[in-house]
Design an enzyme around this catalytic site. Structure first.
Site, short mmCIF file in Angstrom:
data_model
loop_
_atom_site.label_atom_id
_atom_site.label_comp_id
_atom_site.label_asym_id
_atom_site.label_seq_id
_atom_site.Cartn_x
_atom_site.Cartn_y
_atom_site.Cartn_z
CB CYS A 1 -9.63 -16.84 -43.51
SG CYS A 1 -8.28 -18.10 -43.31
CG LEU B 1 -14.02 -1.21 -34.48
CD1 LEU B 1 -14.24 -0.43 -33.23
CD2 LEU B 1 -15.00 -1.21 -35.66
CE LYS C 1 -11.21 -20.43 -47.39
NZ LYS C 1 -12.00 -21.40 -46.39
CG LEU D 1 -5.10 -20.99 -36.22
CD1 LEU D 1 -4.10 -20.69 -37.51
CD2 LEU D 1 -4.42 -22.35 -35.82
NE ARG D 2 -5.16 -13.39 -33.97
CZ ARG D 2 -4.45 -12.86 -33.00
NH1 ARG D 2 -4.79 -11.50 -33.13
NH2 ARG D 2 -4.13 -13.21 -32.04
N GLY E 1 -8.98 0.40 -43.50
CA GLY E 1 -7.76 0.28 -44.55
C GLY E 1 -8.38 -0.09 -45.72
C1 UGA Z 1 -8.79 -14.83 -39.80
C2 UGA Z 1 -9.48 -14.60 -38.28
O1 UGA Z 1 -9.10 -13.65 -37.76
C3 UGA Z 1 -9.11 -16.00 -37.32
O2 UGA Z 1 -9.98 -15.82 -36.73
C4 UGA Z 1 -9.58 -17.00 -38.25
O3 UGA Z 1 -9.46 -18.15 -37.71
C5 UGA Z 1 -8.94 -17.27 -39.81
O4 UGA Z 1 -9.27 -15.98 -40.34
C6 UGA Z 1 -9.23 -18.34 -40.47
O5 UGA Z 1 -10.78 -18.35 -40.98
O6 UGA Z 1 -8.80 -19.39 -40.64
P1 UGA Z 1 -6.46 -14.01 -40.77
O7 UGA Z 1 -6.98 -14.48 -42.35
O8 UGA Z 1 -5.18 -14.65 -40.41
O9 UGA Z 1 -7.47 -14.82 -39.81
O10 UGA Z 1 -6.48 -12.82 -40.94
P2 UGA Z 1 -6.76 -11.42 -39.99
O11 UGA Z 1 -5.93 -11.20 -38.82
O12 UGA Z 1 -8.44 -11.67 -39.73
O13 UGA Z 1 -7.26 -10.10 -41.03
C7 UGA Z 1 -7.87 -10.47 -42.18
C8 UGA Z 1 -7.64 -9.13 -42.98
O14 UGA Z 1 -8.47 -8.15 -42.48
C9 UGA Z 1 -6.31 -8.45 -43.37
O15 UGA Z 1 -6.29 -8.20 -44.56
C10 UGA Z 1 -6.24 -7.40 -42.32
O16 UGA Z 1 -5.36 -6.41 -42.80
C11 UGA Z 1 -7.55 -6.97 -42.44
N1 UGA Z 1 -8.14 -6.07 -41.33
C12 UGA Z 1 -8.05 -6.69 -39.92
C13 UGA Z 1 -8.40 -4.79 -41.33
O17 UGA Z 1 -8.42 -4.16 -42.47
N2 UGA Z 1 -8.65 -4.22 -40.21
C14 UGA Z 1 -8.72 -4.60 -38.84
O18 UGA Z 1 -9.14 -3.90 -38.22
C15 UGA Z 1 -8.34 -5.95 -38.88
#
Ligand code: UGA
Length: 441
Positions: free
Chosen positions: A270, A260, A273, A158-159, A263
């Protein structure tokens, strides 16, 4: 079979699971060592922002008990989900202290309980950890697991920001165990929870399940660093645009269109780490994952990339008024852990810029880090008013509504960096000095 569960660790993973299960009529004991947190939760106060979570906790009150009493909660449950944090050590490796403590207490409590309990490790742990946790449980319970009590690894995907939605509609369930009993009980539990919306289920052993979680997050991080590398390349190619590159390759089903978005680099509690722990682990077992090193390096460099764009617009950042729109690591959360904003603000302060920030939710969290070294605006207008440079770091919907004229009208010099690609570059380029991640001029 009726289920009564304990959820140990009331972070966003544990609370989302507890709330969704309680909402479906399952009796849930949600436990945490933090007394203040438990007292707040008893009053329906969630200590962080997560959409729909508070409402669901309040509406599921009849089935949801919050307590600090781990031992008793375990006695009352047939499935015990462990969802405590696994933070980062100074050497980048995984810190198991919380989960080890939880497993010690689980072991002690099993000593006094009548069997048939399944302990489910949901926290993210490197391969082999569950074996080590088994030993802790066994030495404290003075009995072997796999006879009446069982263990399984069941990672979550989950996110933050969509935690409830993701818990209600997971795309996959992974159950890592060598015990038939644990396998069947957990399958039945999830079939009961999801009914006709039951997702695909994969059974494997504990180490494979542990590895699946890291591989999943590492692949997501790789997609982001990959597109961010192409974004940096685009910035040196006149007229090139990473968004069109990403959109095009995303049409190839083998690649897929998600994750994709170029940013300022991935942040949050998550991905950074887990990347660090995965790297540390792979080095320790003698198979250093060079691709993950590169992912990490690109992610770190991405903050310098934003500063380079800033220097293109404002040669000397000293004593310049720099406004930052967006502090949270992504929109719809107040979480600033490992957010790009932290490092970028730090760098700007090193250049002696005057920094003013805005975020719809995360400013309070930022205050506890930067205090009076920066200023905090309670509106977008107040943030950008009089500034020499504005940098957008989080893709909040309210920032997307801003027009070039808003910046021209309010700023001292209309220099804008779109680090999240939320603005229409043609309109912005016509009216102001505009730079964006992944956009060649
Ligand atoms: C992430 C994973 O997406 C989940 O599947 C996982 O369960 C979770 O970690 C975890 O290990 O508990 P989350 O940390 O909520 O979830 O955040 P994401 O939505 O994955 O975003 C992470 C970072 O990547 C953010 O800073 C976001 O802005 C960045 N991002 C995401 C981008 O720069 N580009 C993208 O296309 C997508």
């Amino acid at each position: 079979m009726t289920f009564s569960i304990s959820v140990i660790g009331c972070g966003f993973v544990g609370l989302s699971l507890a709330a969704v299960c309680a909402n479906k009529g399952i009796q849930v004991n949600a436990v945490d060592v933090d007394t203040d947190k438990i007292n707040s939760l008893k009053q329906g106060i969630v200590p962080f922002f997560e959409p729909k979570l508070k409402e669901m906790i309040v509406s599921s009150r009849n089935n949801l008990v919050f307590s600090n009493d781990l031992e008793n909660s375990i006695l009352e449950s047939n499935i015990i989900f462990v969802t405590v944090g696994t933070p980062q050590n100074d050497d980048g490796g995984i810190n198991l202290s919380f989960i080890e403590t939880a497993c010690k207490t689980i072991g002690k409590s099993l000593k006094n309980s009548v069997g048939d309990k399944i302990i489910v490790i949901k926290s993210t742990v490197v391969p082999g950890t569950t074996q080590h946790l088994c030993e802790i449980i066994e030495s404290n319970s003075e009995q072997k697991l796999g006879k009446t009590n069982f263990i399984a690894v069941n990672p979550e995907f989950l996110r933050e920001g969509t935690a409830i939605e993701d818990t209600e509609n997971p795309h996959l369930i992974v159950i890592g165990t060598r015990d038939e009993k644990a396998k069947h009980t957990l399958e039945n539990f999830y079939r009961g929870l999801y009914n006709n919306k039951m997702p695909k289920i994969i059974f494997c052993n504990e180490s494979t399940a542990e590895l699946i979680k890291y591989t999943n997050n590492a692949f997501l991080a790789t997609k982001i660093s990959f597109i961010n590398s192409i974004a940096t390349l685009c910035q040196k190619i006149p007229g090139a645009d990473v968004n069109l590159v990403a959109e095009s390759i995303g049409e190839d089903k083998r690649i897929g269109k998600y994750f994709l978005n170029a940013g300022p680099g991935f942040g949050g509690s998550c991905l950074p780490k887990d990347i660090s722990a995965f790297l540390n682990y792979s080095k320790k077992i003698g198979v250093p994952l060079s691709i993950i090193s590169a992912v990490d390096e690109v992610n770190k460099n991405q903050k310098d990339n934003v500063i380079e764009l800033a220097k293109e617009l404002v040669k000397d950042l000293k004593e310049q008024n720099v406004s930052i729109l967006g502090l949270a690591f992504k929109k719809d959360t107040d979480d600033i852990r490992n957010a790009a904003s932290l490092e970028i603000i730090d760098k700007l302060l090193n250049f002696h810029s005057n920094v003013i920030v805005h975020d719809p939710m995360a400013s309070k969290n930022m205050m506890s880090i930067f205090g009076s070294k920066i200023s905090y605006a309670d509106s977008i207008e107040k943030c950008i008013e009089g500034s020499d440079l504005c940098i957008v770091l989080t893709e909040w919907d309210e920032y997307k509504k801003l027009k070039p004229d808003d910046f021209v009208r309010l700023m001292k010099q209309p220099n804008v960096i779109d680090a999240r690609r939320i603005f229409d570059q043609e309109q912005f380029m016509k009216k102001l000095n505009f730079r964006a991640i992944g956009l060649g001029l």
